[in-house]
Design a protein around this motif. Structure first.
Motif, PDB file in Angstrom:
ATOM      1  N   ASP A 104       0.805  -1.216   0.000  1.00  0.00           N
ATOM      2  CA  ASP A 104       0.000   0.000   0.000  1.00  0.00           C
ATOM      3  C   ASP A 104       0.843   1.274   0.000  1.00  0.00           C
ATOM      4  OD1 ASP A 104      -2.329   1.465  -0.083  1.00  0.00           O
ATOM      5  OD2 ASP A 104      -2.625   1.444   2.090  1.00  0.00           O
ATOM      6  N   GLU A 105       1.893   1.309   0.798  1.00  0.00           N
ATOM      7  CA  GLU A 105       2.736   2.497   0.895  1.00  0.00           C
ATOM      8  C   GLU A 105       3.975   2.404   0.005  1.00  0.00           C
ATOM      9  OE1 GLU A 105       1.761   5.154   2.510  1.00  0.00           O
ATOM     10  OE2 GLU A 105      -0.065   4.100   3.141  1.00  0.00           O
ATOM     11  N   TRP A 176      -4.742  -1.584  -9.698  1.00  0.00           N
ATOM     12  CA  TRP A 176      -4.608  -0.871  -8.423  1.00  0.00           C
ATOM     13  C   TRP A 176      -3.430   0.105  -8.448  1.00  0.00           C
ATOM     14  CZ3 TRP A 176      -1.266  -2.402  -3.937  1.00  0.00           C
ATOM     15  CH2 TRP A 176      -1.545  -1.637  -2.791  1.00  0.00           C
ATOM     16  N   ASP A 181      -5.207   6.576  -5.973  1.00  0.00           N
ATOM     17  CA  ASP A 181      -6.192   7.086  -5.013  1.00  0.00           C
ATOM     18  C   ASP A 181      -6.955   5.955  -4.331  1.00  0.00           C
ATOM     19  OD1 ASP A 181      -7.265   6.569  -7.612  1.00  0.00           O
ATOM     20  OD2 ASP A 181      -9.146   7.509  -6.976  1.00  0.00           O
ATOM     21  N   GLU A 182      -6.812   4.737  -4.835  1.00  0.00           N
ATOM     22  CA  GLU A 182      -7.522   3.581  -4.279  1.00  0.00           C
ATOM     23  C   GLU A 182      -6.691   2.973  -3.152  1.00  0.00           C
ATOM     24  OE1 GLU A 182     -10.900   0.709  -5.119  1.00  0.00           O
ATOM     25  OE2 GLU A 182     -10.431   2.746  -5.763  1.00  0.00           O
ATOM     26  N   THR A 183      -7.195   2.997  -1.927  1.00  0.00           N
ATOM     27  CA  THR A 183      -6.455   2.455  -0.801  1.00  0.00           C
ATOM     28  C   THR A 183      -6.501   0.928  -0.800  1.00  0.00           C
ATOM     29  OG1 THR A 183      -8.331   2.398   0.723  1.00  0.00           O
ATOM     30  CG2 THR A 183      -7.087   4.477   0.568  1.00  0.00           C
ATOM     31  N   ALA A 184      -5.644   0.340   0.011  1.00  0.00           N
ATOM     32  CA  ALA A 184      -5.635  -1.115   0.139  1.00  0.00           C
ATOM     33  C   ALA A 184      -6.977  -1.618   0.670  1.00  0.00           C
ATOM     34  CB  ALA A 184      -4.499  -1.552   1.061  1.00  0.00           C
ATOM     35  N   GLN A 186      -9.933  -0.166   0.421  1.00  0.00           N
ATOM     36  CA  GLN A 186     -10.957  -0.012  -0.616  1.00  0.00           C
ATOM     37  C   GLN A 186     -10.825  -1.110  -1.678  1.00  0.00           C
ATOM     38  OE1 GLN A 186      -9.964   4.018  -1.748  1.00  0.00           O
ATOM     39  NE2 GLN A 186     -11.789   4.853  -0.755  1.00  0.00           N
TER      40      GLN A 186
END
Length: 207
Positions: A104-105, A176, A181-184, A186
């Protein structure tokens, strides 16, 4: 006298290597192998370019080390989930959730692992092959469990479905990464909805 394991300016070698790998992974994952300049990596890491060669031997050696770290992170997470109690489609969803969480990061690591500008042979190819085999083995294991739940043990069915699953995973991860803008969280919710809708439709069609 400086310790034998010390890096520049008293920084332990292992710590300095991790600093270089973090900077280099971001550069390679953002710009690609071909477009990445080691002088820029050195400047961003606050070190000299010769130190990179001292630690990693070459640009290819640095990239291979970055690949190995990223591959181990991803394959290690998939292996952790495989050791859990989830089976079938639940294991698949948990696997994707775990991949989203660890990347994610640092989504640049996914691009790093799929860099088409990297040399296709040598140490880099060996690292890619090693981690690809780890992940493929886990995918085969998960698909075998999934099909066994439906009473299907045909080896070719397993082979076809394993290839299909790996393709789905790659497509979802590519989408993804292309949508920062799509978080893990979400993405995990989205995948769960999509798989639930697909399976519900299949069951409805068979009833």
């Amino acid at each position: 006298m400086a310790r034998s394991n010390a890096g520049t300016k008293g920084v332990p070698r292992a710590e300095r290597e991790q600093q270089i790998l973090a900077v280099a992974s971001l550069a390679f994952g953002t710009d690609g192998f071909a477009a990445t300049n080691l002088a820029d990596v050195a400047a961003d890491a606050g070190i000299s370019k010769p130190l990179i060669y001292n630690y990693f031997g070459s640009k290819e050696g640095l990239f291979a080390a970055c690949l190995d770290e990223a591959g181990d992170l991803l394959a290690g997470e998939i292996e952790r989930i495989a050791r859990g109690d989830a089976v079938g489609i639940e294991r698949g969803i948990r696997t994707l959730d775990g991949m989203f969480a660890v990347l994610d990061e640092q989504r640049h690591l996914w691009r790093l692992l799929h860099d088409r500008t990297a040399p296709p042979n040598g140490a880099i190819a060996d690292v890619v092959s090693h981690h690809t085999q780890r992940i493929d083995k886990l995918a085969h294991e998960g698909v075998t469990e999934l099909l066994a739940l439906a009473g299907d043990t045909d080896e070719r069915d397993i082979s076809v479905m394993t290839a299909a699953w790996l393709g789905i995973v790659d497509s979802l991860m590519d989408w993804w990464v292309a949508h920062p803008d799509e978080t893990a969280a979400q993405m995990n919710d989205r995948v769960t909805r999509l798989f639930t809708a697909l399976l519900t439709d299949i069951v409805r069609g068979q009833s």
